[in-house]
Design an enzyme around this catalytic site. Structure first.
Site, PDB file in Angstrom:
ATOM      1  CB  THR A  35      38.155  35.646  26.936  1.00 47.30           C
ATOM      2  OG1 THR A  35      38.111  35.304  27.670  1.00 47.30           O
ATOM      3  CG2 THR A  35      39.239  35.805  26.439  1.00 47.30           C
ATOM      4  CB  THR A  93      46.318  38.717  27.628  1.00 51.58           C
ATOM      5  OG1 THR A  93      45.260  37.723  26.269  1.00 51.58           O
ATOM      6  CG2 THR A  93      45.487  39.923  28.440  1.00 51.58           C
ATOM      7  CB  THR A 117      45.338  41.285  41.514  1.00 48.70           C
ATOM      8  OG1 THR A 117      45.539  40.265  42.265  1.00 48.70           O
ATOM      9  CG2 THR A 117      46.468  40.961  40.338  1.00 48.70           C
ATOM     10  CG  ASP A 118      44.673  40.740  46.868  1.00 51.14           C
ATOM     11  OD1 ASP A 118      45.168  40.359  44.986  1.00 51.14           O
ATOM     12  OD2 ASP A 118      44.665  40.110  47.417  1.00 51.14           O
ATOM     13  CD  GLU A 119      45.586  35.776  43.359  1.00 46.05           C
ATOM     14  OE1 GLU A 119      46.889  35.412  42.298  1.00 46.05           O
ATOM     15  OE2 GLU A 119      44.133  36.207  43.238  1.00 46.05           O
ATOM     16  CE1 TYR A 141      45.181  37.232  37.297  1.00 45.52           C
ATOM     17  CE2 TYR A 141      45.756  36.855  39.273  1.00 45.52           C
ATOM     18  CZ  TYR A 141      44.884  37.218  38.315  1.00 45.52           C
ATOM     19  OH  TYR A 141      44.163  38.572  38.699  1.00 45.52           O
ATOM     20  CE  LYS A 145      46.727  42.004  36.486  1.00 45.43           C
ATOM     21  NZ  LYS A 145      45.667  42.240  35.351  1.00 45.43           N
ATOM     22  CG  ASN A 170      40.505  37.100  46.228  1.00 47.03           C
ATOM     23  OD1 ASN A 170      41.720  37.170  46.888  1.00 47.03           O
ATOM     24  ND2 ASN A 170      40.382  35.836  45.518  1.00 47.03           N
ATOM     25  CG  LEU A 181      36.142  30.045  46.997  1.00 49.75           C
ATOM     26  CD1 LEU A 181      35.911  29.155  47.209  1.00 49.75           C
ATOM     27  CD2 LEU A 181      36.394  30.656  48.258  1.00 49.75           C
ATOM     28  NE  ARG A 264      44.882  28.171  42.472  1.00 53.54           N
ATOM     29  CZ  ARG A 264      43.668  28.944  42.707  1.00 53.54           C
ATOM     30  NH1 ARG A 264      44.266  29.826  43.378  1.00 53.54           N
ATOM     31  NH2 ARG A 264      42.337  28.665  43.032  1.00 53.54           N
ATOM     32  N   PRO A 265      48.840  23.901  43.410  1.00 50.49           N
ATOM     33  CG  PRO A 265      49.664  22.193  41.281  1.00 50.49           C
ATOM     34  CD  PRO A 265      48.186  22.819  41.868  1.00 50.49           C
ATOM     35  N   GLY A 266      50.872  25.444  44.670  1.00 41.64           N
ATOM     36  CA  GLY A 266      51.878  26.992  44.900  1.00 41.64           C
ATOM     37  C   GLY A 266      51.292  27.647  45.143  1.00 41.64           C
ATOM     38  CG  HIS A 267      46.649  27.391  47.644  1.00 43.91           C
ATOM     39  ND1 HIS A 267      45.239  26.533  47.827  1.00 43.91           N
ATOM     40  CD2 HIS A 267      45.977  28.522  47.002  1.00 43.91           C
ATOM     41  CE1 HIS A 267      44.239  27.238  47.966  1.00 43.91           C
ATOM     42  NE2 HIS A 267      44.402  28.526  48.025  1.00 43.91           N
TER      43      HIS A 267
HETATM   44  P1  NAD Z   1      37.571  38.059  33.814  1.00 40.66           P
HETATM   45  O1  NAD Z   1      37.779  37.087  33.631  1.00 40.66           O
HETATM   46  O2  NAD Z   1      36.071  37.967  34.726  1.00 40.66           O
HETATM   47  O3  NAD Z   1      37.617  38.929  32.578  1.00 40.66           O
HETATM   48  C1  NAD Z   1      38.253  39.520  31.974  1.00 40.66           C
HETATM   49  C2  NAD Z   1      37.873  40.059  30.599  1.00 40.66           C
HETATM   50  O4  NAD Z   1      38.696  40.495  29.805  1.00 40.66           O
HETATM   51  C3  NAD Z   1      36.774  39.511  30.321  1.00 40.66           C
HETATM   52  O5  NAD Z   1      35.687  40.428  29.445  1.00 40.66           O
HETATM   53  C4  NAD Z   1      37.830  38.780  28.550  1.00 40.66           C
HETATM   54  O6  NAD Z   1      36.969  38.466  27.371  1.00 40.66           O
HETATM   55  C5  NAD Z   1      38.526  39.963  28.555  1.00 40.66           C
HETATM   56  N1  NAD Z   1      40.115  39.970  27.761  1.00 40.66           N
HETATM   57  C6  NAD Z   1      41.387  37.972  27.851  1.00 40.66           C
HETATM   58  N2  NAD Z   1      41.780  38.783  27.615  1.00 40.66           N
HETATM   59  C7  NAD Z   1      41.511  39.877  26.520  1.00 40.66           C
HETATM   60  C8  NAD Z   1      42.681  40.288  25.543  1.00 40.66           C
HETATM   61  N3  NAD Z   1      43.926  39.584  24.961  1.00 40.66           N
HETATM   62  N4  NAD Z   1      42.011  41.675  24.775  1.00 40.66           N
HETATM   63  C9  NAD Z   1      41.015  42.264  25.269  1.00 40.66           C
HETATM   64  N5  NAD Z   1      40.304  41.729  26.203  1.00 40.66           N
HETATM   65  C10 NAD Z   1      40.601  40.702  27.425  1.00 40.66           C
HETATM   66  O7  NAD Z   1      38.095  39.250  35.189  1.00 40.66           O
HETATM   67  P2  NAD Z   1      37.921  39.767  35.923  1.00 40.66           P
HETATM   68  O8  NAD Z   1      37.397  38.562  37.438  1.00 40.66           O
HETATM   69  O9  NAD Z   1      37.052  41.220  36.468  1.00 40.66           O
HETATM   70  O10 NAD Z   1      39.355  41.038  36.468  1.00 40.66           O
HETATM   71  C11 NAD Z   1      39.715  42.138  35.846  1.00 40.66           C
HETATM   72  C12 NAD Z   1      40.709  42.464  35.697  1.00 40.66           C
HETATM   73  O11 NAD Z   1      41.078  42.683  37.437  1.00 40.66           O
HETATM   74  C13 NAD Z   1      41.682  41.846  35.424  1.00 40.66           C
HETATM   75  O12 NAD Z   1      43.096  42.768  35.131  1.00 40.66           O
HETATM   76  C14 NAD Z   1      42.243  40.642  36.811  1.00 40.66           C
HETATM   77  O13 NAD Z   1      43.594  41.016  37.328  1.00 40.66           O
HETATM   78  C15 NAD Z   1      41.753  42.247  38.255  1.00 40.66           C
HETATM   79  N6  NAD Z   1      41.560  41.441  38.637  1.00 40.66           N
HETATM   80  C16 NAD Z   1      40.649  40.676  39.661  1.00 40.66           C
HETATM   81  C17 NAD Z   1      39.925  40.095  40.873  1.00 40.66           C
HETATM   82  C18 NAD Z   1      39.638  39.409  41.383  1.00 40.66           C
HETATM   83  O14 NAD Z   1      38.712  38.849  42.077  1.00 40.66           O
HETATM   84  N7  NAD Z   1      38.946  39.055  40.377  1.00 40.66           N
HETATM   85  C19 NAD Z   1      40.650  41.115  42.343  1.00 40.66           C
HETATM   86  C20 NAD Z   1      41.547  41.887  41.680  1.00 40.66           C
HETATM   87  C21 NAD Z   1      42.146  42.377  40.208  1.00 40.66           C
HETATM   88  P1  TYD Z   2      40.189  32.277  43.139  1.00 42.88           P
HETATM   89  O1  TYD Z   2      39.140  32.424  43.286  1.00 42.88           O
HETATM   90  O2  TYD Z   2      40.667  31.384  42.339  1.00 42.88           O
HETATM   91  O3  TYD Z   2      40.491  33.429  43.470  1.00 42.88           O
HETATM   92  P2  TYD Z   2      42.649  33.352  44.061  1.00 42.88           P
HETATM   93  O4  TYD Z   2      42.866  32.428  43.986  1.00 42.88           O
HETATM   94  O5  TYD Z   2      42.872  34.426  42.952  1.00 42.88           O
HETATM   95  O6  TYD Z   2      42.623  33.520  45.350  1.00 42.88           O
HETATM   96  O7  TYD Z   2      40.019  30.764  45.035  1.00 42.88           O
HETATM   97  C1  TYD Z   2      39.964  31.801  46.156  1.00 42.88           C
HETATM   98  C2  TYD Z   2      40.110  30.446  46.944  1.00 42.88           C
HETATM   99  O8  TYD Z   2      39.909  29.666  46.970  1.00 42.88           O
HETATM  100  C3  TYD Z   2      41.550  29.782  46.716  1.00 42.88           C
HETATM  101  O9  TYD Z   2      42.541  30.106  48.361  1.00 42.88           O
HETATM  102  C4  TYD Z   2      41.410  28.871  46.120  1.00 42.88           C
HETATM  103  C5  TYD Z   2      40.356  28.362  46.407  1.00 42.88           C
HETATM  104  N1  TYD Z   2      39.149  27.203  45.728  1.00 42.88           N
HETATM  105  C6  TYD Z   2      38.643  25.990  46.153  1.00 42.88           C
HETATM  106  O10 TYD Z   2      38.906  25.508  47.715  1.00 42.88           O
HETATM  107  N2  TYD Z   2      37.813  24.991  45.580  1.00 42.88           N
HETATM  108  C7  TYD Z   2      38.208  25.875  44.398  1.00 42.88           C
HETATM  109  O11 TYD Z   2      37.130  24.987  43.592  1.00 42.88           O
HETATM  110  C8  TYD Z   2      38.233  27.159  43.695  1.00 42.88           C
HETATM  111  C9  TYD Z   2      37.839  27.610  41.959  1.00 42.88           C
HETATM  112  C10 TYD Z   2      38.856  27.626  44.388  1.00 42.88           C
END
Ligand code: NAD
Ligand code: TYD
Length: 328
Positions: A35, A93, A117-119, A141, A145, A170, A181, A264-267
């Site tokens: 993607t 997905t 995720t912690d979310e 999201y 999850k 995060n 962010l 963000r709505p529902g932040h």
């Molecule tokens: P990312 O968006 O950078 O990467 C997601 C990857 O999944 C991409 O390579 C995308 O191409 C692939 N993908 C999406 N839909 C797919 C599908 N249907 N089939 C196969 N591949 C698909 O995300 P990330 O930040 O690397 O997150 C990875 C995992 O870790 C996720 O499951 C996310 O929920 C979890 N996670 C992320 C964070 C964070 O802060 N980024 C924190 C905790 C958990």
């Molecule tokens: P984000 O990186 O989208 O992670 P998550 O919402 O999954 O925690 O956002 C982190 C925090 O930063 C979240 O409280 C939303 C805020 N944020 C901003 O204030 N401005 C921005 O442009 C973005 C993308 C996030």
């Protein structure tokens, strides 16, 4: 180990693959839909087999899974803001995709780690979530999850699948797509673009350096108890405004770039994870936030060829839709 890493071309997945190849000598197949967030260049120079396809596609999964003895599933749609405007792919997905992978794991009796995720616990005012905390997700999201986590748990309970769940806080670090962010603020600060802070900027996140989370997942993969959930949280928490000010300091940008924008709505106000259980497996975070943030700023400063094609492509249209202004 011979690993099938789903979503391995994304941010955390590619950091995980890099770490497993360098430190464990694993054989890795990546299954990734490629993607906007999944990028071949994230795997550049790494010896992996890449299968381009979705986890919801049983034929692609059957092809990729050949010869593997464990699955680590990172594949997901991961941006909360996109889940608010376009939730479709999140449902496909996380619900259908996870189901197809679980079936493939069950047929072959494979060990299965779901990256979560912690979310899924929702927002918490004080204290930290444990693995026993109820699931209370707020966004499309986190709700999808959470649904995936429940399905994984059911495959353990009903079919005895060797399934584990690893919930991270995060993440930040190299190769993160600049919709999140930290990389968004770094690139905007380097370009002199406005720094869009949602609401009052006092939302708190529990930051973990991506290499620490990747090591946590590896620990759960190798030593976790099937059927168990493990929280892997970072060592520090910070309000968004402090994060943005840190980025301003490390990039030398001007504080006048900060712009308060519609929330963000529902932040969710605050996330916080307790990680006692995974510490019991011998895991510990190694990187404190101040150090990790400075390293991350340096990585983006030094890796223009990685982000330049992103920032000059479709991302510009996304940014304009999301923020109502063009990038400079
Ligand atoms: P990312 O968006 O950078 O990467 C997601 C990857 O999944 C991409 O390579 C995308 O191409 C692939 N993908 C999406 N839909 C797919 C599908 N249907 N089939 C196969 N591949 C698909 O995300 P990330 O930040 O690397 O997150 C990875 C995992 O870790 C996720 O499951 C996310 O929920 C979890 N996670 C992320 C964070 C964070 O802060 N980024 C924190 C905790 C958990
Ligand atoms: P984000 O990186 O989208 O992670 P998550 O919402 O999954 O925690 O956002 C982190 C925090 O930063 C979240 O409280 C939303 C805020 N944020 C901003 O204030 N401005 C921005 O442009 C973005 C993308 C996030």
């Amino acid at each position: 180990m011979r690993l099938l890493v789903c979503g391995g071309a994304g941010f955390i997945g590619s950091n995980f693959v890099r770490q497993r190849l360098a430190e464990h000598g694993d054989e890795v197949t990546v299954l990734d839909k490629l993607t906007y967030a999944g990028r071949r260049e994230n795997l550049e120079g790494l010896e992996v087999r890449l299968v381009a396809g979705g986890i919801e596609d049983a034929a692609a999964v059957a092809d990729a899974i050949e010869g593997c003895d464990a699955i680590v599933n990172f594949a997901a749609e991961t941006h909360v803001d996109r889940s608010i405007t376009e939730p479709d792919a999140f449902v496909t997905t996380h619900a259908l995709g996870t189901y197809v992978l679980l079936e493939a794991a069950r047929e072959r009796s494979l060990r299965y780690v779901q990256v979560s995720t912690d979310e899924v616990y929702g927002s918490i005012e004080d204290g930290s979530f444990t693995e026993q905390s109820p699931l209370n997700p707020s966004s499309p999201y986190s709700a999808t999850k959470a649904g995936a986590d429940l399905l994984v748990a059911s495959y353990r309970h009903t079919f005895g699948l060797e399934a584990l769940i690893c919930r991270g806080s995060n993440n930040y670090g190299p190769y993160q797509y600049p919709e999140k962010l930290i990389p968004l603020m770094i690139l905007n600060a380097l370009h002199g673009d406005k720094l869009p802070v949602y609401g009052d900027g006092m939302q708190v996140r529990n930051w973990i350096f991506v290499e620490d989370f990747a090591r946590g997942i590896g620990t759960v993969l190798e030593r976790g108890e099937p059927g168990e959930v493990y929280n892997v949280g970072g060592p520090d928490e910070a309000p968004n405004l402090d994060v943005v000010k840190g980025i301003i300091r490390y990039t030398g940008a001007d504080e006048s770039l900060i712009e308060y924008v519609t929330d963000r709505p529902g932040h969710d106000r605050r996330y916080s994870l307790g990680s006692e259980k995974v510490r019991g497996l011998g895991w510990e975070a190694r990187t404190r936030f101040a150090e990790g943030l400075e390293r991350t700023v340096s990585w983006y400063r030094d890796n223009r060829p990685w982000w330049e094609p992103i920032r000059s492509g479709d991302y510009r249209a996304y940014y304009e839709r999301q923020y109502g202004r063009a990038l400079g």
